[in-house]
Design an enzyme around this catalytic site. Structure first.
Site, PDB file in Angstrom:
ATOM      1  N   ASP A   1      -9.630  13.373   7.540  1.00  0.00           N
ATOM      2  CA  ASP A   1      -9.144  12.718   6.819  1.00  0.00           C
ATOM      3  C   ASP A   1      -8.984  12.739   5.509  1.00  0.00           C
ATOM      4  OD1 ASP A   1      -7.946  10.257   6.118  1.00  0.00           O
ATOM      5  OD2 ASP A   1      -9.807   9.275   6.026  1.00  0.00           O
TER       6      ASP A   1
ATOM      7  N   HIS B   1       0.849  -1.224   0.131  1.00  0.00           N
ATOM      8  CA  HIS B   1      -0.112   0.041   0.082  1.00  0.00           C
ATOM      9  C   HIS B   1       0.820   1.121  -0.160  1.00  0.00           C
ATOM     10  CE1 HIS B   1      -3.514   2.518   1.449  1.00  0.00           C
ATOM     11  NE2 HIS B   1      -2.535   3.214   1.762  1.00  0.00           N
ATOM     12  N   GLU B   2       1.827   1.382   0.911  1.00  0.00           N
ATOM     13  CA  GLU B   2       2.767   2.484   1.217  1.00  0.00           C
ATOM     14  C   GLU B   2       3.440   2.955  -0.221  1.00  0.00           C
ATOM     15  OE1 GLU B   2       1.944   4.567   3.199  1.00  0.00           O
ATOM     16  OE2 GLU B   2       0.828   3.308   4.427  1.00  0.00           O
TER      17      GLU B   2
ATOM     18  N   HIS C   1      -9.783   7.784   3.470  1.00  0.00           N
ATOM     19  CA  HIS C   1      -9.503   6.361   3.809  1.00  0.00           C
ATOM     20  C   HIS C   1     -10.772   5.701   3.910  1.00  0.00           C
ATOM     21  CE1 HIS C   1      -5.460   8.028   4.785  1.00  0.00           C
ATOM     22  NE2 HIS C   1      -5.189   6.725   4.558  1.00  0.00           N
TER      23      HIS C   1
ATOM     24  N   TYR D   1      -4.400  14.430  -2.918  1.00  0.00           N
ATOM     25  CA  TYR D   1      -4.757  13.815  -1.639  1.00  0.00           C
ATOM     26  C   TYR D   1      -5.785  14.730  -0.987  1.00  0.00           C
ATOM     27  CZ  TYR D   1      -3.649  10.220   1.707  1.00  0.00           C
ATOM     28  OH  TYR D   1      -3.820   8.938   2.236  1.00  0.00           O
TER      29      TYR D   1
ATOM     30  N   HIS E   1       1.855   4.306  -3.050  1.00  0.00           N
ATOM     31  CA  HIS E   1       1.618   5.615  -3.068  1.00  0.00           C
ATOM     32  C   HIS E   1       2.728   6.254  -3.885  1.00  0.00           C
ATOM     33  CE1 HIS E   1      -1.916   6.244  -0.715  1.00  0.00           C
ATOM     34  NE2 HIS E   1      -1.430   5.805   0.169  1.00  0.00           N
TER      35      HIS E   1
ATOM     36  N   GLU F   1      -5.794   6.357  -2.460  1.00  0.00           N
ATOM     37  CA  GLU F   1      -5.890   5.397  -1.370  1.00  0.00           C
ATOM     38  C   GLU F   1      -6.678   3.784  -1.848  1.00  0.00           C
ATOM     39  OE1 GLU F   1      -5.051   4.726   1.692  1.00  0.00           O
ATOM     40  OE2 GLU F   1      -4.245   6.717   1.545  1.00  0.00           O
TER      41      GLU F   1
END
Ligand SMILES: [Zn+2]
Ligand SMILES: [Zn+2]
Lengths: 92, 369
Positions: free
Chosen positions: B285, B188-189, B290, B203, B192, B212
């Protein structure tokens, strides 16, 4: 000085909620807190823009009540906060 | 778009090229009025200089298509595939916030003995391998970028992130989270980073939720490919096993059943919707990036179920191609859905099963395309 910190965002989409009462800290810690959460300092950090590709970092909402009772509110990105300030948030 | 303010992060100050991605400057240089074009060209030149200095990684990685002036695609699609050059650097943050920290393990070094560091190292290799083997992409930027990760970031830190240049993983507080160096989270990271170097997705709001979702999708694909799981075998969870021992939940998110990953007094309830009718409007957020990612996540899952087989093959190829061709950092869910359908048509043909089923999947989550 009383510092209230909440955060949102982050990979889990959940944050912290913390209140630090400077008056209850040892003098050395209190000085650190005063320096890190000086409203003039935070106002400058607030202008910072996180890296446009960054993701999953926290957004902090900081409310500082100074010793005169004045209330200052800030919205800060984790990316734009000094490491020492983040360490202070974690330690206190 | 603000063209005059400064950008400040990580304690350094630098100008506009950080805020306006290079590919957008290129578009402005081509399509803007005289004054704008002139400014964009000047900024691009500065950008080139900065790039040479390698002071920080560029954001865009987009190049003009020779045969179609004004069309931009990610250089990962435009150029001939590069040989894969895997280079990993893992650092110990020592529970403090300073990045990157103390170097623990470099490429080819034996295991460090630090479980988080070794998981971050191995995971980075698995993610690199997915992008290299399946999508002919040489690292996150398509150009062999060194994979830098910090483990033990901050104290009791319930988070992991991509900061524009590197990955950072907290250890969790032991109560709500017990680790963040789990393979789908690592995928996931790192994804990005791929999104950033593919033109970026702002974002905030729907484009942020797409950023996301793409990170979740490829995070899950890394895991599925690693374990050789087809669509039916996979659990479609992101962050399985990272929750604390007493938390009532299985993972951070579920692509199969958004909104069901956890329900707990400490952590609350998984807030993800699976349909546009349940879209969450919030200022927290970054506008619920998310949260609303559950909608495109579920569309991807449904599509994979319709097609069967391995999710990283046809569906993964379509999602990857759409990301490379999107060229729209402010994309809405509907615009992204249209881009995926275009990719399905390009790869499999108009009226193909792949196209028809994709439209059906999007329709099922409330997005007509
Ligand atoms: Zn993310
Ligand atoms: Zn920057």
């Amino acid at each position: 000085m009383i510092v209230k910190i909440t955060s949102s965002g982050g990979l889990p989409g959940m944050g912290i909620d913390k209140t630090i009462d400077g008056g209850r800290l040892p003098a050395a810690m209190q000085a650190k807190l005063q320096a890190a959460f000086d409203p003039a300092v935070l106002r400058r950090l607030e202008q910072a823009t996180p890296h446009p590709g960054a993701a999953d970092m926290h957004d902090y909402r900081v409310t500082v009540t100074d010793d005169s009772g004045a209330v200052h509110r800030f919205k800060l990105s984790e990316a734009s906060m000094p490491a020492e300030t983040l360490d202070l948030i974690d330690d206190l | 778009m603000c063209m005059s303010s400064d950008c400040r992060h990580f304690g350094h100050r630098h100008s506009i090229q950080c805020i306006v991605p290079p590919h957008m400057l290129k578009v402005l240089a081509l399509r803007g009025d005289d004054a704008t074009a002139k400014m964009a060209k000047a900024l691009l030149q500065q950008n080139e200089k900065l790039r040479e200095e390698r002071a920080e990684q560029p954001v865009g990685g987009m190049v003009a298509v020779q045969s179609a002036p004004g069309v931009f695609v990610s250089n990962a699609l435009a150029a001939a595939p590069q040989p894969a050059t895997l280079k990993r650097e893992i650092f110990d943050g020592g529970q403090r916030a300073t990045l990157p920290g103390t170097r623990l393990r470099g490429e080819g070094d034996p295991p460090s003995g630090d479980a988080s560091a070794d998981a971050a190292y191995d995971g980075a290799g698995d993610v690199f391998d997915l992008y290299s083997a399946e999508f002919s992409r040489n690292s996150l930027d398509g150009n062999g970028l060194t994979l830098t990760a910090t483990v033990h970031h901050r104290r009791n830190y319930n988070n992991a992130f991509w900061d524009g240049r590197q990955m950072a993983y907290g250890d969790g507080d032991g109560r709500i989270f017990q680790t963040f160096t789990e393979l789908s989270v690592i995928g996931h990271e790192m994804t990005h980073g791929v999104v950033q170097f593919s033109g970026g997705l702002d974002y905030q709001g729907q484009s942020g939720a797409l950023n996301e979702s793409i990170a979740d999708v490829f995070g899950s694909l890394v895991l599925q490919r690693k374990h050789g799981q087809d669509v039916g075998d996979a659990d479609w969870l992101v962050g399985k096993g990272i929750l604390g021992p007493t938390i009532n939940g299985v993972a951070l998110r579920s692509l199969k059943a958004p909104g069901t990953a956890y329900s707990d007094v400490l952590l609350g309830k998984d807030p993800q919707p699976y349909h546009m009718d349940l879209f969450v409007t919030t200022t927290d957020d970054n506008g619920g990036v998310h949260i609303n990612s559950g909608i495109p996540n579920h569309a991807f899952f449904l599509y994979c179920v319709y097609l069967g087989g391995n999710a990283w093959e046809r569906p993964g190829q379509i999602w990857y191609r759409a990301l490379q061709k999107l060229n729209n950092p402010m994309a809405t869910f509907a615009e992204w859905a249209a881009e995926t359908v275009d990719a399905a048509i390009e790869l499999h043909g108009m009226g193909s099963l792949e196209m028809v089923m994709l439209r059906r999947a999007w329709k099922l989550v409330g997005i007509a395309v």
